[in-house]
Write an enzyme that holds these catalytic residues in place. Structure first.
Site, short mmCIF file in Angstrom:
data_model
loop_
_atom_site.label_atom_id
_atom_site.label_comp_id
_atom_site.label_asym_id
_atom_site.label_seq_id
_atom_site.Cartn_x
_atom_site.Cartn_y
_atom_site.Cartn_z
N LYS A 194 0.83 -1.21 0.00
CA LYS A 194 0.00 0.00 0.00
C LYS A 194 0.87 1.26 0.00
CE LYS A 194 -2.52 -2.73 -0.45
NZ LYS A 194 -2.52 -4.20 -0.40
N GLY A 258 9.97 -22.39 15.38
CA GLY A 258 9.25 -23.24 16.33
C GLY A 258 8.77 -24.52 15.67
N ALA A 328 -3.94 -12.57 -12.67
CA ALA A 328 -4.61 -11.26 -12.56
C ALA A 328 -5.57 -11.27 -11.38
CB ALA A 328 -5.34 -10.92 -13.86
N GLU A 350 -3.86 -14.44 -17.26
CA GLU A 350 -4.72 -15.07 -16.24
C GLU A 350 -5.30 -16.37 -16.81
OE1 GLU A 350 -5.77 -14.57 -12.93
OE2 GLU A 350 -6.81 -16.44 -13.39
N SER A 416 2.33 -14.32 -9.73
CA SER A 416 1.39 -13.99 -8.64
C SER A 416 0.18 -14.91 -8.76
CB SER A 416 0.99 -12.52 -8.77
OG SER A 416 0.14 -12.17 -7.71
N ALA A 467 -5.57 -10.15 6.06
CA ALA A 467 -4.98 -9.83 7.36
C ALA A 467 -6.04 -9.65 8.44
CB ALA A 467 -4.15 -8.56 7.23
N HIS A 591 -22.14 15.91 4.08
CA HIS A 591 -22.11 16.49 2.74
C HIS A 591 -21.06 17.57 2.66
CE1 HIS A 591 -23.48 18.08 -1.09
NE2 HIS A 591 -23.38 19.30 -0.56
C1 FAD Z 1 1.93 -8.42 -1.58
C2 FAD Z 1 0.81 -8.75 -0.62
C3 FAD Z 1 -0.16 -7.80 -0.34
C4 FAD Z 1 -1.19 -8.08 0.55
N1 FAD Z 1 -2.12 -7.12 0.80
C5 FAD Z 1 -3.12 -7.36 1.67
C6 FAD Z 1 -4.07 -6.36 1.98
O1 FAD Z 1 -4.02 -5.24 1.46
N2 FAD Z 1 -5.05 -6.64 2.88
C7 FAD Z 1 -5.15 -7.88 3.46
O2 FAD Z 1 -6.08 -8.08 4.26
N3 FAD Z 1 -4.26 -8.86 3.19
C8 FAD Z 1 -3.25 -8.63 2.31
N4 FAD Z 1 -2.32 -9.60 2.06
C9 FAD Z 1 -2.48 -10.90 2.74
C10 FAD Z 1 -1.98 -10.82 4.18
O3 FAD Z 1 -0.64 -10.43 4.18
C11 FAD Z 1 -2.15 -12.17 4.86
O4 FAD Z 1 -3.50 -12.58 4.76
C12 FAD Z 1 -1.75 -12.08 6.33
O5 FAD Z 1 -0.41 -11.68 6.47
C13 FAD Z 1 -1.95 -13.43 7.03
O6 FAD Z 1 -1.57 -13.30 8.35
P1 FAD Z 1 -1.07 -14.55 9.21
O7 FAD Z 1 -0.90 -14.04 10.59
O8 FAD Z 1 -1.96 -15.71 9.00
O9 FAD Z 1 0.34 -14.98 8.60
P2 FAD Z 1 1.63 -14.21 8.10
O10 FAD Z 1 1.44 -12.76 8.03
O11 FAD Z 1 2.06 -14.92 6.87
O12 FAD Z 1 2.68 -14.46 9.27
C14 FAD Z 1 3.14 -15.73 9.58
C15 FAD Z 1 4.41 -15.57 10.37
O13 FAD Z 1 4.76 -16.84 10.93
C16 FAD Z 1 6.16 -16.99 10.91
N5 FAD Z 1 6.45 -18.42 10.96
C17 FAD Z 1 5.98 -19.38 10.12
N6 FAD Z 1 6.40 -20.59 10.54
C18 FAD Z 1 7.13 -20.38 11.66
C19 FAD Z 1 7.81 -21.26 12.55
N7 FAD Z 1 7.75 -22.57 12.40
N8 FAD Z 1 8.50 -20.72 13.58
C20 FAD Z 1 8.53 -19.36 13.76
N9 FAD Z 1 7.88 -18.50 12.96
C21 FAD Z 1 7.19 -19.01 11.92
C22 FAD Z 1 6.55 -16.35 9.60
O14 FAD Z 1 7.94 -15.98 9.64
C23 FAD Z 1 5.61 -15.16 9.54
O15 FAD Z 1 6.20 -14.04 10.13
C24 FAD Z 1 -1.26 -9.35 1.19
C25 FAD Z 1 -0.26 -10.31 0.94
C26 FAD Z 1 0.76 -10.01 0.05
C27 FAD Z 1 1.83 -11.04 -0.19
#
Ligand code: FAD
Length: 612
Positions: A194, A258, A328, A350, A416, A467, A591
C-alpha cells in the site's frame, strides 16, 4: 544522604503508561543534573527522563522493559554525592501493577534464558491467576503462539490482555538479516504494497492529473530508491511498533523457528531453534499462526531479479520497460498497477476465463473497463507453457483463450498465482495433527484443531487470506482460551482490492444470490453524480447494494470507487447489525462526501435515489 526521586514525567492527557527502555546508567554511577538517564516509550512518543539533580544514582526501582505509570518513582539519586548501599534492582515498595512475578512463576526462570526482547516475567497479578500455574503440571506459558503476523501478534496481545502469560515464536528476518515481527502483512504484504501504491499514485497524479486542477508541474522525476526507501522506513516503523506492543503487554518473543515436540501431562511442548541454541518450552495452549508463502510456478525458479514472486516485486531497483504478470488476481492487479504507474508496459496473463471471478459481475465489468483505459493489458483464459529466462529478460510461451500459441517477451516477470499455507518443518505429526490435501490445517468454525488446546488461525487455515480475517481469528481464539464464547460471521468480512479505483465488497454478490435462488432487489448509484467525487476528480465507479426482496435486509454491498476501502466499513456495520437498505437510506451522511453515494445506492434499492 539527600535522596532525590527520579519520576516518570506526565506522559500526555490520553496516555497514562509507557515502557521503560534502557537505563543509561547503573547504580553507583555519578550523574549530572539534566543528563538523560532513561527513555520511556508510549504508544505515541518516546520521552527522555533527565536527572532531577546531580549526584550518584542510588537505586533503580524499575528495570528495563517494565511498564511504568506517569509520575511513578523509578529510581533515586543521592545528591550528597554518596551512593546508597547497593540497593536491590527492584524495590520492595514497587507498585503492584508492574511488579515482576519473580520466583512465583516458572515462566520467569524459563523465559529469562530465552533470547527474548521483552521482560520474561508476567506481572504478579497475572501470574497469580495464570492457568499455566493452576492446573496439571505447570507450563512455561499459558499460551505459545507460533508466528507473529496479524493473526499471531493480535492473538498474543489479546491473550496477554486477558491475563495469560504469553510467548510468540517468530523467525522472520529482513533483507539486512534482522529479526522482525509482523509476518507477511507488515514486512512484505499489505503495508509495503500500500505504501508503493500510494507513492506510485502520487507520481501518476503529478505526471497526468495535477494539470486538471490547474497545477502545473514540469520535469517530474522519479527517484525509485527514495520511493522504495520510504516504503522500507514504514515497514521498519510498523514492525518496531509490534515489538513495542509486545513489551507493553509483557509478551515474550522467542526468536527462532518453532516446531512441535509432543504433548504430555496437559502441556504442549514446542522447540525453538534460535541463533546458536535450541530450547524446548511448554504451554497450556498453542496457537499456530504460521501464515502462507507465495506459490511458485513449477520449474520457474524465483531469483527476484528477472522472476519475482509477489513479495520480491515490492523491491525492484528500477521500473521495468515491459513487465509480465502471471495471475490477474488481487495481488497481481495491485502490483501491476504500481509498475504501470511508474512507467512499465504491463501485461497480465490469467488462466481463468472470467476476470475477477469472486467479484460481483457488474463491478468486475467496470473494473475491466477502467484498467483497460489505464493501459493494463489483461489476457484471460490463457495456458502458460515454457518460461525461459536470460540475463536480460524472460520469454513466456502461452496459448490464448482461443487456443492459439503466443509468446510474451518482458524484462521482468512477477509470478502472482496465489499463496499456499505454510507449515514448513512444524512437525505437526508430533502432536497428532495433519494438513488437508491443499496443505491447510483443518479447524472448526472456532479455529480449534483436532488436538485439544491447539488452535490454528489466519492464512494457514481455510477462508480468505486476509490480514483482518487473521486478526479476528486471533482475538476469537484468545477469548476462547479465556473461557469466553466469541464468534466470527465470515460473511461480514470485507474484501478490498487497492487498485485505482479501489474495489471493495462485503456479503454476497448478485450471481451468488441468484444461484441460491434468492429473491433480491438491487440499487446502484454512480460516483459521477456525487459532488465530492467531482471535487477530488475521482468520478469513476459506483456503489451497488443488494437487499432481500421481501425483508429488505442488506445481503451484499459492492463498491468500485476512490476510497472504497473506507466506504465499505459502513456496509460491514450494516451487515453485522442486519440492517435493511431503508436503514442506510434514513441515516444522515456528511455532505459533501463520497459516503453520500452509499446512502443514494441504498435509496436506489427502493427506487428513490435523490440526486439522479
Ligand atoms: C503483496 C501482498 C499484499 C497483501 N495485501 C493485503 C491487503 O491489502 N489486505 C489484506 O487483508 N491482506 C493482504 N495480504 C495478505 C496478508 O498479508 C495475509 O493474509 C496475512 O499476512 C496473514 O496473516 P497470518 O498471521 O496468517 O500470517 P503471516 O502474516 O504470513 O505471518 C506468519 C508468520 O509466521 C512466521 N512463521 C511461520 N512458521 C514459523 C515457525 N515454524 N516458527 C517461527 N515463525 C514461523 C513467519 O515468519 C511469519 O512471520 C497481502 C499479501 C501479500 C503477499
Amino acid at each position: 544522604m539527600a535522596t532525590i526521586e527520579i519520576k516518570v514525567p506526565q506522559l500526555s492527557e490520553s496516555v497514562s503508561e509507557g515502557t521503560l527502555l534502557q537505563w543509561k546508567k547503573k547504580v553507583g554511577d555519578s550523574v549530572t543534573r539534566d543528563e538523560i538517564l532513561v527513555e520511556i516509550e508510549t504508544d505515541k512518543v518516546v520521552l527522555e527522563v533527565p536527572a532531577p539533580s546531580s549526584g550518584t544514582l542510588a537505586t533503580l526501582v524499575r528495570n528495563d522493559g517494565d511498564t511504568v505509570l506517569a509520575e511513578e518513582i523509578i529510581g533515586t539519586i543521592d545528591s550528597s554525592g554518596k551512593a546508597a548501599a547497593a540497593a536491590p534492582a527492584v524495590a520492595a515498595a514497587a507498585p503492584k501493577a508492574a511488579a515482576p512475578a519473580a520466583a512465583a512463576a516458572p515462566v520467569a526462570a524459563t523465559a529469562a534464558a530465552a533470547p527474548a526482547a521483552a521482560p520474561a516475567a508476567a506481572p504478579a497479578a497475572r501470574a497469580s491467576t495464570s492457568p499455566a500455574q493452576q492446573s496439571g503440571t505447570p507450563a512455561d506459558f499459558d499460551v505459545i503462539v507460533i508466528g507473529s503476523g496479524p493473526g499471531g501478534y493480535i492473538a498474543a496481545i489479546r491473550a496477554a490482555q486477558l491475563g495469560r502469560s504469553v510467548a510468540c515464536i517468530e523467525e522472520w528476518k529482513n533483507p539486512a538479516g534482522k529479526l522482525k515481527l509482523g509476518g507477511t502483512c507488515l514486512n512484505v504484504g499489505c503495508i509495503p504494497s500500500k505504501a508503493l501504491l500510494a507513492s506510485s499514485e502520487e507520481y501518476e497524479n503529478a505526471v497526468h492529473h495535477l494539470s486538471d486542477h490547474g497545477v502545473g508541474v514540469e520535469n517530474v522525476t522519479l527517484d525509485l530508491t527514495k520511493m522504495v526507501g520510504r516504503k522500507e522506513a514504514i515497514v521498519e516503523k510498523i514492525t518496531g511498533g509490534v515489538e513495542f506492543l509486545f513489551r507493553k503487554n509483557k509478551i515474550t518473543w522467542l526468536k527462532g523457528h518453532g516446531k512441535f515436540v509432543g504433548k504430555g501431562e496437559g502441556n504442549i511442548r514446542i522447540e525453538v531453534s534460535g541463533e546458536g541454541d535450541t530450547k524446548t518450552y511448554t504451554a497450556k495452549n498453542a496457537i499456530i499462526a504460521t501464515g502462507s508463502k507465495a506459490r511458485h510456478l513449477p520449474g520457474v525458479p524465483v531469483d527476484n531479479k528477472i522472476v519475482s514472486d509477489n513479495e520480491g516485486a515490492l523491491a525492484f531497483d528500477s521500473a521495468p520497460k515491459k513487465l509480465a504478470v502471471i495471475g490477474a488476481g488481487v495481488i497481481g492487479l495491485e502490483l501491476g498497477s504500481v509498475w504501470r504507474r511508474l512507467g512499465a508496459e504491463v501485461t497480465l496473463l490469467e488462466a481463468l476465463p472470467a476476470f475477477l471471478g469472486a467479484v460481483d459481475d457488474a463491478i468486475a465489468k467496470e473494473a475491466a473497463k477502467q484498467f483497460k483505459k489505464q493501459g493494463l493489458i489483461i489476457h484471460l483464459g490463457v495456458k502458460i507453457g515454457a518460461v525461459k529466462t536470460s540475463k536480460d529478460g524472460v520469454s513466456i510461451a502461452y496459448t490464448d483463450k482461443d487456443g492459439a500459441p503466443q509468446t510474451l517477451e518482458a524484462d521482468r516477470l512477477i509470478v502472482s498465482i496465489g499463496r499456499v499455507p505454510n507449515t514448513d518443518n512444524l512437525a505437526l505429526d508430533a502432536i497428532g495433527l495433519k494438513v488437508d490435501e491443499r496443505g491447510f490445517i483443518p479447524v472448526d468454525e472456532h479455529c480449534a484443531t483436532s488436538v485439544p488446546n491447539v488452535y490454528a488461525i489466519g492464512d494457514v487455515v481455510r477462508g480468505p487470506m486476509l490480514a483482518h480475517k487473521a486478526e479476528d481469528e486471533g482475538v476469537m481464539v484468545a477469548e476462547i482460551i479465556d473461557g469466553q464464547k466469541p464468534h466470527i460471521d465470515y460473511n461480514c468480512i470485507p474484501w478490498v482490492i487497492y487498485t485505482e479505483p479501489e474495489i471493495a465488497w462485503v456479503g454476497k454478490n448478485e450471481q451468488q444470490l441468484k444461484a441460491e435462488g434468492r429473491a433480491i432487489k438491487t440499487g446502484q448509484f454512480p460516483m459521477l453524480a456525487n459532488g465530492r467525487a467531482m471535487g477530488i476528480g475521482k468520478t469513476d465507479g459506483f456503489v451497488k447494494m443488494i437487499a432481500d426482496a421481501a425483508t429488505d435486509e442488506l445481503l451484499g454491498v459492492h463498491i468500485i470507487s476512490a476510497n472504497a476501502s473506507d466506504l465499505i466499513a459502513e456496509a460491514v456495520v450494516a451487515l453485522e447489525f442486519k440492517a435493511s437498505s431503508e436503514d442506510i437510506g434514513m441515516i444522515s451522511h456528511p455532505h459533501p462526501s463520497l459516503s453520500e453515494v452509499m446512502r443514494e445506492a441504498a435509496l436506489a434499492v427502493q427506487k428513490r435515489a435523490l440526486n439522479i
